[in-house]
Design a protein around this motif. Structure first.
Motif, short mmCIF file in Angstrom:
data_model
loop_
_atom_site.label_atom_id
_atom_site.label_comp_id
_atom_site.label_asym_id
_atom_site.label_seq_id
_atom_site.Cartn_x
_atom_site.Cartn_y
_atom_site.Cartn_z
N CYS A 241 0.99 1.95 6.48
CA CYS A 241 0.72 1.16 5.28
C CYS A 241 0.64 -0.34 5.50
N ILE B 163 -2.57 1.99 10.46
CA ILE B 163 -3.42 1.82 9.28
C ILE B 163 -4.89 2.07 9.61
N ARG C 116 -1.24 -4.20 -4.52
CA ARG C 116 -0.98 -5.64 -4.64
C ARG C 116 -1.51 -6.14 -5.97
N ASP D 112 -0.97 -3.47 7.79
CA ASP D 112 -1.97 -3.88 8.78
C ASP D 112 -1.29 -4.86 9.73
N ARG E 254 0.85 -1.18 0.00
CA ARG E 254 0.00 0.00 0.00
C ARG E 254 0.89 1.24 0.00
N GLU F 240 -0.21 -10.73 6.61
CA GLU F 240 0.28 -9.51 5.96
C GLU F 240 1.53 -8.98 6.65
N TRP G 297 5.58 5.81 1.29
CA TRP G 297 5.31 4.65 2.14
C TRP G 297 5.88 4.89 3.52
N LEU H 271 -4.93 6.03 0.94
CA LEU H 271 -4.12 4.83 1.05
C LEU H 271 -4.54 3.91 -0.10
N THR H 272 -3.62 3.64 -1.04
CA THR H 272 -3.94 2.86 -2.23
C THR H 272 -3.22 1.53 -2.19
N ASP H 273 -3.94 0.46 -2.47
CA ASP H 273 -3.40 -0.89 -2.48
C ASP H 273 -2.89 -1.23 -3.88
N TRP I 83 -7.73 4.37 7.73
CA TRP I 83 -9.06 3.91 7.33
C TRP I 83 -10.16 4.74 7.98
#
Length: 112
Positions: free
Chosen positions: A78, A39, A18, A80, A2, A86, A73, A14-16, A43
């Motif tokens: 970023c 994180i 993956r 969790d 992220r 993760e 970053w 916050l952009t993922d 959110w």
């Protein structure tokens, strides 16, 4: 992975990434404190309430922008850390994330 960035209205996002191509990004190396932005603060949009953590975030965002980088970053924001899979994957990937960063900034709260 992220990454953080500001949207067109100046809101922090916050952009993922993956499974996607990761854009150039800056990374922040820092000492943890009692006021880290986590994180869940991202959110819940409560990240500004943690003044010390927010100072670091703004430092990284501003420096990245000066260096022409949209994304950045910060580990505390970023990852969790409550998701053990993760967290484990992030710990094992962190060397690569630092290596692949376009810029690495250091924030030491006790150094001006």
């Amino acid at each position: 992975m992220r990454l953080l960035h500001y949207d067109a209205l100046g809101g922090l996002v916050l952009t993922d990434f993956r499974g996607k191509t990761i854009p150039p990004y800056a990374i922040l190396s820092h000492r943890w404190s009692d006021s880290e932005i986590l994180i869940e603060d991202m959110w819940n949009k409560t990240y500004k309430e943690k003044k010390g953590g927010y100072q670091k975030l703004k430092f990284c965002a501003n420096q990245a922008a000066q260096d022409g980088l949209q994304y950045f970053w910060i580990d505390t924001c970023c990852i969790d850390k409550w998701n053990l899979h993760e967290l484990s994957k992030a710990i094992n990937s962190m060397f690569q994330w630092y290596k692949n960063a376009a810029r690495c900034y250091v924030f030491l709260s006790d150094v001006s």
